[in-house]
Design a protein around this motif. Structure first.
Motif, PDB file in Angstrom:
ATOM      1  N   LEU A 190       0.942  -1.255  -0.042  1.00 56.52           N
ATOM      2  CA  LEU A 190       0.080   0.022  -0.060  1.00 56.52           C
ATOM      3  C   LEU A 190       0.907   1.282  -0.124  1.00 56.52           C
ATOM      4  N   VAL A 191       1.751   1.152   0.840  1.00 54.65           N
ATOM      5  CA  VAL A 191       2.728   2.492   1.026  1.00 54.65           C
ATOM      6  C   VAL A 191       3.471   2.529  -0.578  1.00 54.65           C
ATOM      7  N   ASP A 192       3.871   1.582  -0.782  1.00 54.99           N
ATOM      8  CA  ASP A 192       4.680   1.668  -2.246  1.00 54.99           C
ATOM      9  C   ASP A 192       3.818   2.395  -3.333  1.00 54.99           C
ATOM     10  N   THR A 193       2.428   1.687  -3.090  1.00 55.86           N
ATOM     11  CA  THR A 193       1.792   2.138  -4.381  1.00 55.86           C
ATOM     12  C   THR A 193       1.221   3.686  -4.193  1.00 55.86           C
ATOM     13  N   TYR A 194       0.973   3.847  -2.888  1.00 53.93           N
ATOM     14  CA  TYR A 194       0.362   5.419  -2.711  1.00 53.93           C
ATOM     15  C   TYR A 194       1.334   6.438  -2.409  1.00 53.93           C
ATOM     16  N   ALA A 195       2.367   5.944  -1.693  1.00 54.69           N
ATOM     17  CA  ALA A 195       3.510   6.927  -1.450  1.00 54.69           C
ATOM     18  C   ALA A 195       4.809   6.276  -1.909  1.00 54.69           C
ATOM     19  N   PRO A 196       4.933   6.348  -3.460  1.00 53.55           N
ATOM     20  CA  PRO A 196       6.089   5.714  -3.873  1.00 53.55           C
ATOM     21  C   PRO A 196       7.413   6.311  -3.401  1.00 53.55           C
ATOM     22  N   PRO A 197       8.591   5.215  -3.443  1.00 55.33           N
ATOM     23  CA  PRO A 197       9.954   5.876  -2.994  1.00 55.33           C
ATOM     24  C   PRO A 197      10.275   6.886  -4.041  1.00 55.33           C
ATOM     25  N   LYS A 198      11.147   7.887  -3.327  1.00 61.39           N
ATOM     26  CA  LYS A 198      11.587   8.781  -4.299  1.00 61.39           C
ATOM     27  C   LYS A 198      10.760   9.862  -4.527  1.00 61.39           C
ATOM     28  N   ALA A 199       9.766   9.767  -4.135  1.00 63.64           N
ATOM     29  CA  ALA A 199       8.511  10.804  -4.502  1.00 63.64           C
ATOM     30  C   ALA A 199       8.292  11.781  -3.188  1.00 63.64           C
ATOM     31  N   TYR A 200       7.956  12.979  -3.508  1.00 61.38           N
ATOM     32  CA  TYR A 200       7.985  13.964  -2.452  1.00 61.38           C
ATOM     33  C   TYR A 200       6.484  14.075  -1.625  1.00 61.38           C
ATOM     34  N   ALA A 201       6.514  14.270  -0.432  1.00 63.76           N
ATOM     35  CA  ALA A 201       5.053  14.386   0.189  1.00 63.76           C
ATOM     36  C   ALA A 201       3.821  14.633  -0.485  1.00 63.76           C
ATOM     37  N   ASP A 202       3.883  15.875  -1.307  1.00 65.90           N
ATOM     38  CA  ASP A 202       2.913  16.388  -2.056  1.00 65.90           C
ATOM     39  C   ASP A 202       2.462  15.955  -3.048  1.00 65.90           C
ATOM     40  N   GLN A 203       3.430  14.718  -3.485  1.00 60.73           N
ATOM     41  CA  GLN A 203       2.991  13.847  -4.675  1.00 60.73           C
ATOM     42  C   GLN A 203       2.275  12.593  -4.360  1.00 60.73           C
ATOM     43  N   TRP A 204       2.319  12.285  -2.835  1.00 59.62           N
ATOM     44  CA  TRP A 204       1.560  11.148  -2.313  1.00 59.62           C
ATOM     45  C   TRP A 204      -0.003  11.034  -2.973  1.00 59.62           C
ATOM     46  N   ASN A 205      -0.376  10.012  -3.213  1.00 61.34           N
ATOM     47  CA  ASN A 205      -1.959   9.991  -3.008  1.00 61.34           C
ATOM     48  C   ASN A 205      -2.447   9.466  -1.928  1.00 61.34           C
ATOM     49  N   GLU A 236     -10.562   0.119   4.070  1.00 57.58           N
ATOM     50  CA  GLU A 236     -10.836  -0.877   3.153  1.00 57.58           C
ATOM     51  C   GLU A 236     -10.170  -2.440   3.522  1.00 57.58           C
ATOM     52  N   LYS A 237      -8.812  -2.232   3.622  1.00 57.77           N
ATOM     53  CA  LYS A 237      -8.174  -3.424   3.480  1.00 57.77           C
ATOM     54  C   LYS A 237      -7.499  -3.577   4.938  1.00 57.77           C
ATOM     55  N   LEU A 238      -7.364  -2.599   5.851  1.00 57.76           N
ATOM     56  CA  LEU A 238      -6.957  -2.967   7.258  1.00 57.76           C
ATOM     57  C   LEU A 238      -7.775  -2.580   8.279  1.00 57.76           C
ATOM     58  N   GLY A 239      -8.949  -2.133   7.919  1.00 55.48           N
ATOM     59  CA  GLY A 239     -10.240  -1.712   8.968  1.00 55.48           C
ATOM     60  C   GLY A 239      -9.626  -0.767   9.940  1.00 55.48           C
ATOM     61  N   ILE A 240      -8.714   0.219   9.678  1.00 54.95           N
ATOM     62  CA  ILE A 240      -8.173   1.149  10.439  1.00 54.95           C
ATOM     63  C   ILE A 240      -8.524   2.576  10.050  1.00 54.95           C
ATOM     64  N   ASP A 241      -8.995   3.548  10.729  1.00 58.09           N
ATOM     65  CA  ASP A 241      -9.103   5.087  10.809  1.00 58.09           C
ATOM     66  C   ASP A 241      -8.304   5.694  11.191  1.00 58.09           C
ATOM     67  N   VAL A 242      -7.186   6.099  10.433  1.00 61.64           N
ATOM     68  CA  VAL A 242      -5.901   6.665  10.928  1.00 61.64           C
ATOM     69  C   VAL A 242      -5.824   8.124   9.903  1.00 61.64           C
ATOM     70  N   PRO A 243      -5.046   9.137  10.717  1.00 62.03           N
ATOM     71  CA  PRO A 243      -4.954  10.456  10.131  1.00 62.03           C
ATOM     72  C   PRO A 243      -3.582  10.455   9.103  1.00 62.03           C
ATOM     73  N   VAL A 244      -3.995   9.694   8.043  1.00 62.13           N
ATOM     74  CA  VAL A 244      -2.926   9.594   6.980  1.00 62.13           C
ATOM     75  C   VAL A 244      -2.547  10.953   6.530  1.00 62.13           C
ATOM     76  N   MET A 245      -3.613  11.879   6.217  1.00 56.88           N
ATOM     77  CA  MET A 245      -3.508  13.291   5.750  1.00 56.88           C
ATOM     78  C   MET A 245      -2.723  14.270   6.633  1.00 56.88           C
ATOM     79  N   GLY A 246      -2.905  13.915   8.020  1.00 56.62           N
ATOM     80  CA  GLY A 246      -2.406  14.722   8.917  1.00 56.62           C
ATOM     81  C   GLY A 246      -0.807  14.420   9.016  1.00 56.62           C
ATOM     82  N   TRP A 247      -0.491  12.996   8.978  1.00 53.09           N
ATOM     83  CA  TRP A 247       0.710  12.533   8.963  1.00 53.09           C
ATOM     84  C   TRP A 247       1.637  13.047   7.897  1.00 53.09           C
ATOM     85  N   ALA A 248       0.997  13.276   6.670  1.00 53.09           N
ATOM     86  CA  ALA A 248       1.926  13.700   5.445  1.00 53.09           C
ATOM     87  C   ALA A 248       2.347  15.232   5.624  1.00 53.09           C
ATOM     88  N   GLU A 249       1.382  15.779   6.451  1.00 52.29           N
ATOM     89  CA  GLU A 249       1.801  17.221   6.536  1.00 52.29           C
ATOM     90  C   GLU A 249       2.964  17.427   7.563  1.00 52.29           C
TER      91      GLU A 249
END
Length: 907
Positions: free
Chosen positions: A680-695, A705-718
């Motif tokens: 998942l991380v490799d797909t949505y936050a690829p290596p050598k990509a900047y944080a503002d390029q992450w999906n 959907e896949k892990l059943g966890i509601d985590v503040p990913v958007m907050g972490w990215a900032e």
């Protein structure tokens, strides 16, 4: 010439093998007097002594003379049979992992007891494989007396056997079973969810009776366990109505390869008629990708009509199409042709069309029997296929000499111009032999021909018996009577297997009949009278020339001809065999009758005359050898493809076994979850990509959907300094914490059980999908040859990629399912128990009603719709009233199905 001289001086390789066993046989015979002195308990004590010596490290080869001597003595006491030296030789070759070719009547059933007893001393169990259930039960019952006298247990496996009985049979020291049942049990075992349910614990040593039939003839068709697919009966019926309208210009038929294809004219005819019947949309052709399914079914309909003949390839019995084994002539009840071909035949015969099946598990006999550490086999005919046995199974073939010299006379083949002349000559010859009291066994290649000849004999006034698939149940009785004075028996190839044809008739059968007819009489007096009468009958048959085997056609395989010929001349009895052929026979017509026809025309043969010459025999044998070689190449090629799947099957089945054996799978499940997070991380936050390029939005949705966890990913990215590794660690911690909470809520033991069941069910579902994909790949990969690419290499490459995809999908699905598992509330549990009780009561009622009719008991649609909803106020049209069920939770409507398969189905 030099080869002949060398063989005279040094002997053939076969002679040298026989010679090498003679010192062992002499050693066994020298021990005979020592074992005769032992009482019955002494024989069992010897078994215990041998087991102890094996456990302490003594080799089976070192034990062989004593073990064989003990077994010979037990057989002498239990059955009144003292094994000949040639039978001991056969037993030695089987123990060494060879095929012992022993002629009919040489006592192969007893031969198997020697290596079976010796190898069972290891405690790992020995499987003795037979061609049908009757022989498995008969041999197990008969030989269990020998094993019982040695302190060994015997079991027999048969279809629809109760589970506890089957488990006990496999746990026995020696287990008798058919090849089909062994293969199906292997597949069933690898679909079980608990170790305690598994029947076959080990694949140590198998002795295969009629080894050529099982490992070559039947090995062309894999064993498949399947489940029903969508009903397409209307499609089959619609297509079937088209086929009779075809003319010769619409298709081309190749009888040599048993292949039939449509011509361009045929395709045009089909397109017009399919459109006219509304089965092909306007503007769509048979060459469009959308037409794949209809083209497949039209081809199967053509094959059903042009390649499969009623009463030869199948019979219709009680409204059901039952296949006929082309080699043995036996019915193969329960066996069905795949890919819709069986349904096409059902449509052709106007039978009820059973639903198509999807493969749940499959294995070929080649790959099943190669699971055994050691394999041995027995048959009367194997030398012609020695190359295949060695190449596929690593089995050598040894011709074991007969106990007494063969006295049978083998006539040269008689070739007639037409089939009519041939059959007239056969009827005349049968009449001559019958008149002098000589029993005649007439071999035919199909049910149709056996019944046609039967009508001719009836018209000529000759009394006779017919043995084919229609008389399957009376097989043993009819074969036992075939050696009686003046008996005439017409048989398909099935007559060769299992029951001896004894001159004068089978004395044991006669005794049983006499005792049944006179239940108040003295059994001993009856036995004495019947045995005296039998001796006179036997001598009368010998004086008449012994059993006369008269074959009406040559088979594609020399082996089948040799089997039929070998029915006569057992144990040094007199006998005779003849083959009556015509230029209209299938083999003659397809393989080289033109040259023979020229010869016959040049000779100016008269009506009813036959050509008889050794050259004709040699010419026919060369044609047969060519066909055998071609069939071997086909089987070899099929096996190469199946080996690819077999490697994957072994991995999946061994993984299943490891999962069932493991007590705690939490680490495996955790590793899978962490790998999914990596992906998942490799797909949505690829290596050598900047944080503002992450999906980030995509990653957030995937975590829910896949892990059943509601985590503040958007907050972490900032946050400053947050990279892929930090995201990965936080997701792993959050998912691990969620699963730990679930384990606490369920209880550790329950959670471990849930993990095991989810893993097993997911592996099974993914493997079923994978098998279907491989089947489709197999059907199209042959076309890669046109692009100068090797289809086998292409198949290997793509199958490997598909298998990698299977493993990846497995990780994801297991992780997703476990993340959605939640404990049920007390109210939900009560409703669930109530619903299960209602369904159970209905099933029991249905079982009682269906028992008399032998119908399968399945829950009906009615069963599920009447159950009470699990959620109060459930409204089918209003999703707001459904609560918030997980994808794998029971549907709130009360159907008993999972939510994702019911109201939660994605449309």
């Amino acid at each position: 010439m030099l080869g002949k001289i060398a063989r005279k001086v040094f002997g053939t390789p076969n002679d040298r093998k026989i010679k090498a066993t003679r010192p062992l046989v002499e050693k066994i015979s020298a021990l005979e007097s020592d074992f005769e002195k032992l009482d019955d308990a002494g024989l069992i004590a010897k078994t215990e002594e041998f087991k102890k010596r094996v456990a302490e490290g003594e080799s089976l080869d070192a034990l062989l003379p004593e073990a064989f001597a003990n077994c010979r003595e037990a057989a002498k006491r239990a059955l009144g049979l003292r094994a000949f030296d040639t039978q001991l030789m056969g037993g030695i070759f089987l123990h060494q992992g060879n095929i012992a070719e022993m002629k009919t009547g040489e006592g192969k059933t007893l031969v198997a007891t020697f290596p079976a007893y010796l190898n069972a001393l290891t405690g790992r169990g020995v499987h003795i494989v037979t061609v049908n259930d009757y022989l498995a039960k008969r041999d197990a019952e008969w030989m269990s007396k020998v094993y019982g006298a040695l302190g060994m247990t015997t079991g027999v496996v048969y279809p629809r056997q109760p589970d506890d009985e089957k488990k006990a049979a496999y746990a026995s020291d020696i287990t008798y079973a058919t090849n089909n049942e062994l293969g199906f049990d292997y597949l069933r075992d690898n679909m079980k969810s608990e170790l305690s349910q598994i029947n076959q614990k080990d694949h140590y040593f198998a002795i295969v009776d009629e080894v050529d039939s099982i490992l070559i003839d039947e090995a062309r068709t894999p064993l498949i366990i399947s489940g029903p697919a969508d009903d397409r009966s209307e499609l089959y019926v619609g297509i079937d109505k088209l086929i009779p309208d075809l003319t010769d210009e619409h298709f081309s038929l190749d009888e040599k390869t048993r292949n039939v294809t449509f011509t361009d004219e045929g395709n045009e005819f089909l397109e017009q008629n399919l459109r006219a019947r509304g089965m092909l949309p306007e503007g769509q052709t048979l060459y469009d990708p959308e037409s794949t399914t209809i083209v497949h079914h039209v081809n199967q309909g053509l094959r059903a009509h042009k390649l499969f003949t009623k009463d030869k390839d199948y019979i219709v019995r009680d409204g059901e199409v039952v296949l006929i084994d082309e080699f043995t002539g036996r019915m193969m009840a329960g066996r069905r042709l795949s890919d819709g071909l069986h349904q096409a035949i059902e449509a052709k015969e106007g039978c009820q069309i059973q639903p198509e099946n999807v493969t749940l598990a499959s294995v070929t006999f080649q790959n099943y029997f190669r699971l055994y550490d050691k394999l041995g086999g027995m048959t009367g005919t194997a030398v012609t296929e020695a190359e295949e046995f060695m190449e596929i199974y690593g089995l050598g073939v040894v011709e074991v000499p007969t106990n007494r010299p063969i006295a049978r006379i083998d006539d040269d083949d008689a070739v007639y111009r037409t089939a009519r002349e041939k059959y007239e000559a056969i009827v005349k010859q049968i009449g001559e032999s019958h008149a002098k009291g000589q029993p005649v066994l007439v071999g035919t290649t199909s049910i149709e021909k056996s019944e046609m000849l039967s009508q001719m004999l009836t018209a000529a006034g000759h009394k006779h018996n017919v043995l084919n698939a229609r008389q399957h149940e009376q097989e043993a009785q009819i074969v036992a009577d075939a050696g009686k004075l003046g008996a005439v028996t017409i048989a398909t190839n099935m007559a060769g297997r299992g029951t001896d044809i004894k001159l004068g008739g089978n004395v044991e059968f006669k005794i049983m009949e006499a005792i049944a007819a006179d239940p108040d009489g003295d059994p001993e007096a009856i036995r004495e009278r019947i045995e005296t009468e039998h001796k006179a009958d036997e001598q009368a048959v010998k004086d008449a020339g012994g059993l006369y085997v008269l074959a009406t056609e040559r088979h594609e395989s020399r082996r089948i001809d040799n089997q039929l010929r070998g029915r006569s001349g057992r144990q040094g009895d007199p006998g005779r065999s003849s083959f009556y052929l015509s230029l209209e026979d299938d083999l003659m017509r397809i393989f080289g009758s033109e040259r023979l026809e020229k010869v016959l025309s040049t000779l100016g043969m008269k009506e009813g005359e036959a050509i008889v010459h050794p050259w004709v025999n040699k010419s026919l044998e060369r044609a047969q050898a060519k066909v055998e070689g071609r069939n071997f190449d086909i089987r070899k090629q099929l096996l190469k493809f199946d080996d690819v799947m077999n490697d994957q099957r072994k991995v999946i089945f061994s993984q299943r076994r490891e999962i069932m054996e493991a007590k705690d799978l939490s680490e495996i499940v955790q590793d899978m979850r962490h790998e999914v997070i990596d992906d998942l991380v490799d797909t949505y936050a690829p290596p050598k990509a900047y944080a503002d390029q992450w999906n980030v939005q995509g990653l957030y949705a995937a975590c829910i959907e896949k892990l059943g966890i509601d985590v503040p990913v958007m907050g972490w990215a900032e946050e400053d300094g947050v990279d892929q590794d930090v995201i990965r660690e936080r997701l792993e911690d959050a998912s691990d914490k969620l699963m730990a909470e679930k384990a606490e809520a369920f209880g550790p033991d329950t959670m471990r059980q849930i993990e095991k069941q989810v893993l097993l069910q997911t592996i099974d579902a993914k493997w079923r999908e994978h098998l279907l994909t491989l089947e489709h790949l197999r059907s199209v990969v042959g076309f890669r040859g046109y692009a100068q690419r090797d289809p086998l290499n292409e198949y290997k490459t793509e199958a490997f990629q598909l298998f990698e995809g299977l493993l990846e999908g497995l990780r994801e699905q297991v992780t997703t399912q476990l993340s959605q598992v939640r404990p049920m509330t007390e109210e939900e549990q009560r409703a669930m128990m109530q619903q299960l009780a209602q369904q159970q009561a209905k099933l029991q009622q249905a079982a009682q009603q269906a028992q008399a009719a032998h119908e399968p008991v399945l829950p009906t649609a009615e069963d599920s719709t009447e159950a009470a909803p699990l959620v109060d106020g459930f409204d089918e049209t209003n999703p707001d009233t459904w609560g918030n069920p997980g994808r794998n939770d029971p549907c709130p409507c009360g159907s008993g199905n999972k939510f994702k398969h019911c109201h939660g189905r994605l449309t």
